[in-house]
Design an enzyme around this catalytic site. Sequence first.
Site, PDB file in Angstrom:
ATOM      1  N   GLY A 354       0.827  -1.200   0.000  1.00 32.49           N
ATOM      2  CA  GLY A 354       0.000   0.000   0.000  1.00 32.49           C
ATOM      3  C   GLY A 354       0.857   1.243   0.000  1.00 32.49           C
ATOM      4  O   GLY A 354       2.085   1.168   0.142  1.00 32.49           O
ATOM      5  N   PRO A 355       0.232   2.405  -0.168  1.00 32.98           N
ATOM      6  CA  PRO A 355       0.977   3.664  -0.226  1.00 32.98           C
ATOM      7  C   PRO A 355       1.633   3.996   1.117  1.00 32.98           C
ATOM      8  O   PRO A 355       1.281   3.415   2.139  1.00 32.98           O
ATOM      9  CB  PRO A 355      -0.102   4.690  -0.591  1.00 32.98           C
ATOM     10  N   PRO A 356       2.576   4.943   1.106  1.00 38.22           N
ATOM     11  CA  PRO A 356       3.256   5.319   2.353  1.00 38.22           C
ATOM     12  C   PRO A 356       2.288   5.928   3.361  1.00 38.22           C
ATOM     13  O   PRO A 356       1.317   6.586   2.986  1.00 38.22           O
ATOM     14  CB  PRO A 356       4.285   6.355   1.904  1.00 38.22           C
ATOM     15  N   GLY A 357       2.571   5.706   4.643  1.00 43.15           N
ATOM     16  CA  GLY A 357       1.813   6.372   5.695  1.00 43.15           C
ATOM     17  C   GLY A 357       0.505   5.710   6.067  1.00 43.15           C
ATOM     18  O   GLY A 357      -0.276   6.297   6.817  1.00 43.15           O
ATOM     19  N   VAL A 358       0.222   4.491   5.568  1.00 43.30           N
ATOM     20  CA  VAL A 358      -1.057   3.860   5.909  1.00 43.30           C
ATOM     21  C   VAL A 358      -0.914   2.932   7.126  1.00 43.30           C
ATOM     22  O   VAL A 358      -1.878   2.306   7.536  1.00 43.30           O
ATOM     23  CB  VAL A 358      -1.639   3.067   4.708  1.00 43.30           C
ATOM     24  N   GLY A 359       0.310   2.838   7.689  1.00 39.57           N
ATOM     25  CA  GLY A 359       0.472   2.089   8.929  1.00 39.57           C
ATOM     26  C   GLY A 359       0.925   0.653   8.758  1.00 39.57           C
ATOM     27  O   GLY A 359       0.630  -0.185   9.603  1.00 39.57           O
ATOM     28  N   LYS A 360       1.653   0.365   7.683  1.00 40.59           N
ATOM     29  CA  LYS A 360       2.088  -1.019   7.447  1.00 40.59           C
ATOM     30  C   LYS A 360       3.065  -1.482   8.537  1.00 40.59           C
ATOM     31  O   LYS A 360       2.929  -2.558   9.100  1.00 40.59           O
ATOM     32  CB  LYS A 360       2.734  -1.139   6.061  1.00 40.59           C
ATOM     33  N   THR A 361       4.063  -0.632   8.808  1.00 39.88           N
ATOM     34  CA  THR A 361       5.086  -1.003   9.800  1.00 39.88           C
ATOM     35  C   THR A 361       4.501  -1.092  11.199  1.00 39.88           C
ATOM     36  O   THR A 361       4.767  -2.044  11.941  1.00 39.88           O
ATOM     37  CB  THR A 361       6.245   0.023   9.773  1.00 39.88           C
ATOM     38  N   SER A 677      -5.274   3.098 -17.859  1.00 34.97           N
ATOM     39  CA  SER A 677      -6.643   3.424 -17.433  1.00 34.97           C
ATOM     40  C   SER A 677      -7.133   4.787 -17.888  1.00 34.97           C
ATOM     41  O   SER A 677      -8.135   5.281 -17.390  1.00 34.97           O
ATOM     42  CB  SER A 677      -6.733   3.312 -15.906  1.00 34.97           C
ATOM     43  N   LYS A 720      -8.349   4.578  -6.419  1.00 33.12           N
ATOM     44  CA  LYS A 720      -8.834   5.631  -7.321  1.00 33.12           C
ATOM     45  C   LYS A 720     -10.133   6.245  -6.793  1.00 33.12           C
ATOM     46  O   LYS A 720     -10.338   7.460  -6.862  1.00 33.12           O
ATOM     47  CB  LYS A 720      -9.060   5.052  -8.723  1.00 33.12           C
TER      48      LYS A 720
END
Length: 775
Positions: A354-361, A677, A720
């Site tokens: 997912g994109p940066p800053g979504v809380g993966k870590t 797209s 999107k």
Amino acid sequence: MANTKEIIVPLLPLRGLLVYPTMVLHLDVGREKSVQALEKAMVDDHLIFLTTQKDISIDDPIEDDLYQMGTLTKVKQMLKLPNGTIRVLVEGLQRAEIVSFFDEKDHYVVSIKPHEDESTKDVEDEALMRTLLEYFEQYIKLSKKVSAETYSTVSDIEEPGRLADIVSSHLPLKLKEKQEILEITTIKERLNRVIEIIHNEKEVLNLEKKIGQRVKKSMERTQKEYYLREQMKAIQKELGDKEGKTGEVADLAEKIQNANMPDHILKAALKELDRYEKVPSSSAESSVIRNYLEWLISLPWSNATEDDLDILKAERILEKEHYGLEKVKERVLEYLAVQQLTNSLKGPILCLAGPPGVGKTSLARSIATSLNRNFVRISLGGVRDESEIRGHRRTYVGAMPGRIIQGMKKAGTINPVFLLDEIDKMSSDFRGDPSAAMLEVLDPEQNHTFSDHYIEETYDLSKVLFIATANDLSTIPGPLRDRMEIITISGYTELEKIHIAKDHLFPKQVKEHGLSKSQLQIREDGIRNIVRYYTREAGVRGLERQLATVCRKTAKIIVSGEKKRLIITEKNVEEFLGKPKFRYGQAEIEDQVGVATGLAYTTVGGDTLQIEVSLSPGKGKLILTGKLGDVMKESAQAAFSYVRSKAKELEIDEQFHEKHDIHIHVPEGAVPKDGPSAGITIATALVSALSGKPIHKEVGMTGEITLRGRVLPIGGVKEKTLSAHRAGLTKIILPKDNEKDIDDIPESVREELDFVLVSHVDEVLKHALSNGVEL
């Protein structure tokens, strides 16, 4: 050899002793018959016959117990000792053989036949004598038991028979061998026999000397080592180093035994420890072996934390620390459930994309907390060397294990949650491909025998719960991506961002900036304004930075004494963060001709994209700008061809391509853009520009186009859609084949959007253009 007549003399049996002719010897006599025989000899002519018993244990021997051949001797002196025994000095005269045996009751008398040696000697005798003397000299040098003076005395003897007797008397022979020499009456035969015996003795002594030297050398080396070790200990003690290398080796041996290593690792460790003990401390290899042993000792081989398999507790922890992210939470709880039922599940390989800053870590850290496991993280961003993963071989200077083994040492257990951060940022160069090395790490069928070049022995990674994070899956090689279970985290809705800011980010920033809840508060409308006008992102990292700015400015106000308490609302956000950075609401203020809003998917989440088309007099030249990739250029060509083929139905001048040059531009030209797209968006903008009909400002669209006008499905629908929602669009045109993806969109967003599913460009134009084109 001349024979003499028989004579009758008393008999004195000897036990364990033999007298050669010409020998002078002291004897102690104690047996009654022997004493009587001596006295009889002293009365007569002092002659007595000495022969040896075959068995020394017999006290009263008879004829059969004695050797037939003995020595006729003369008693020189006799002395009675206080204990009753008689000490007698005898001199051997010549060999003699018993002819008859007489028992006189108190002593024995024998009739003997003397044997005299020949008085003459020939050349052969002389040669034999010289050989015997030479051998005897060598024997004396080797033996050390016979003095040099003895050789001087023996070398003066000129009679060959006597020489053989005297030499054999000085040899350490068994009684039987001495008797054998005594019984040889032929001089040459006697000399040859003595030479043979002394030669054998000499060979035995040589061999004994070699063995002795070897033993001595070994003993000397052992003693030398012992002495040096004791010296070293003494020196170390004087210097204050109480243990030194000896103590260090003992300490390492104890640590190795306590490390609970598998048998093959333990064997390798003890072998290296043995090498370490023998290598001098000053050697460079000593520190290499020491480092290797310390790595083996520090690695967890069997230490493990016990999994907390309470699903309800794990669910509470995940809900408390993370808002949203339902799919990930569900997957973790599924893992726990199966683990509880089987207690043998191999660690899955999850990839949070997912994109940066979504809380993966932070989500990975929460998973570790919920499982009650240790957490370890390594960053793979910029790793381009295979040895970063597999380690260096110990032959290299400065060699060390790879990041996986380093991480396991840091974790301290064999079942941690292991985060592989930024797995999509690995690259390859001439030093190897680290992603290929990761294949073994992330394969549940192989990682129980992971091989690190430095450790050399296999290491079990099967109990590790690996979690990888990635922004862009397209950069991860196929084989590596195939080994991981991809869980997509698309981004947060506005509502989710407000919850995250209120419950997590804002309290965290208040604490980090030394503020208290009473000093700074923020209302929900204030957070909403920050989300809408100061951030435009899929994650919440930018939002956290804006909240940090608010906290910093508040800290300054409070420290300067201007105010003691602040409340942030939508009305005063601008005072802290300045003018709004983004415009919230409609993507366009009013309907525009030739301007369509497309939806794009980037590595940082979804985004909206304006596509502009302008006409100018010309000859049908198609101009494409905005740093477009090959795929977008081909989409533009396909859209242009479709519009030309449908010009009549679309109420467009069929000759437009001969009268106008068409310029298609995507703003923000410095940013590269590509993807499949944008087809229907470009077609809609073209038709709008050529027909003069404006495009609804609240409509966003995404989909690929074919030359026949069919709309093909695309990816990234959730991202999107979220970007369209952020931009304030209300109607989204999607390919009909993407209908299944609508369920992934959060319900709060779905309720505010109108989804139009299309399978042909005609349907797109109908919904997108004002006074929609009727075909």
